[in-house]
Scaffold this active site. Sequence first.
Site, PDB file in Angstrom:
ATOM      1  N   CYS A  73      46.664 -20.232   5.408  1.00  0.00           N
ATOM      2  CA  CYS A  73      46.490 -19.003   4.475  1.00  0.00           C
ATOM      3  C   CYS A  73      46.267 -19.461   3.038  1.00  0.00           C
ATOM      4  CB  CYS A  73      47.452 -17.936   4.733  1.00  0.00           C
ATOM      5  SG  CYS A  73      47.028 -16.352   3.708  1.00  0.00           S
ATOM      6  N   HIS A  88      46.556 -16.360  10.023  1.00  0.00           N
ATOM      7  CA  HIS A  88      47.790 -16.488  10.214  1.00  0.00           C
ATOM      8  C   HIS A  88      48.298 -16.908  11.769  1.00  0.00           C
ATOM      9  CE1 HIS A  88      49.439 -15.259   6.197  1.00  0.00           C
ATOM     10  NE2 HIS A  88      48.500 -14.443   6.246  1.00  0.00           N
ATOM     11  N   GLU A 108      50.684 -17.820  12.968  1.00  0.00           N
ATOM     12  CA  GLU A 108      52.117 -17.201  13.639  1.00  0.00           C
ATOM     13  C   GLU A 108      51.964 -15.685  13.862  1.00  0.00           C
ATOM     14  OE1 GLU A 108      51.924 -16.260   9.256  1.00  0.00           O
ATOM     15  OE2 GLU A 108      51.312 -17.916  10.681  1.00  0.00           O
TER      16      GLU A 108
END
Length: 198
Positions: free
Chosen positions: A77, A180, A182
């Site tokens: 990011c 992202h 995650e």
Amino acid sequence: MKIAVIKYNSGNVQSVLYALERLGVVAELTDDPEKIRAADKVIFPGQGEASTAMSYLKARKLDQLIKALKQPFLGVCLGLQLLCEHSEENDTECLGIFPVKVKRFIPENSQEFKVPHVGWNELENLAENPLLTDLPANPFVYYVHSFFAELSDYTIATSHYIHDFTAILHRDNYWAIQAHPEKSSVVGEKLLANFLSI
């Protein structure tokens, strides 16, 4: 395997640590140059504002350290944007590992396109690359960003919002993902697992 997650003035770091834990890896969040140098792999995540983040890195000489690292390195990011040459966000000179400019999304139709871009988009135009090995078919990832890296020779995957933009970059030992991982379910988990296996 020692994984260092670079601590700097940014948000969203904890969710990256949790995602690594789900893969069986305990990473260390640190801004200690020696620990970063000694790591087998380095992750540079974050949400935040480019000029503030660069000021933090420069004050601790982490900008020079990042550019000198030889182990596999992953920006996420804001981490991707800071690895580029320049960001339109507060006219910020960045690390310059990728000779790429970061620009702000300009919606042609504010009713149809909102900035920031928030949501799921498909990874397209995937190159052959160890980071992209064995991804699920039609891989979707989760984005939250107002700025994007232009398409370049270092782009190894794209996504589309308003126009095509760089989703993933690669140069030498540096990889970077705008989305992202995650927060990107099985696709994000696979991207992180692939990075850990490089």
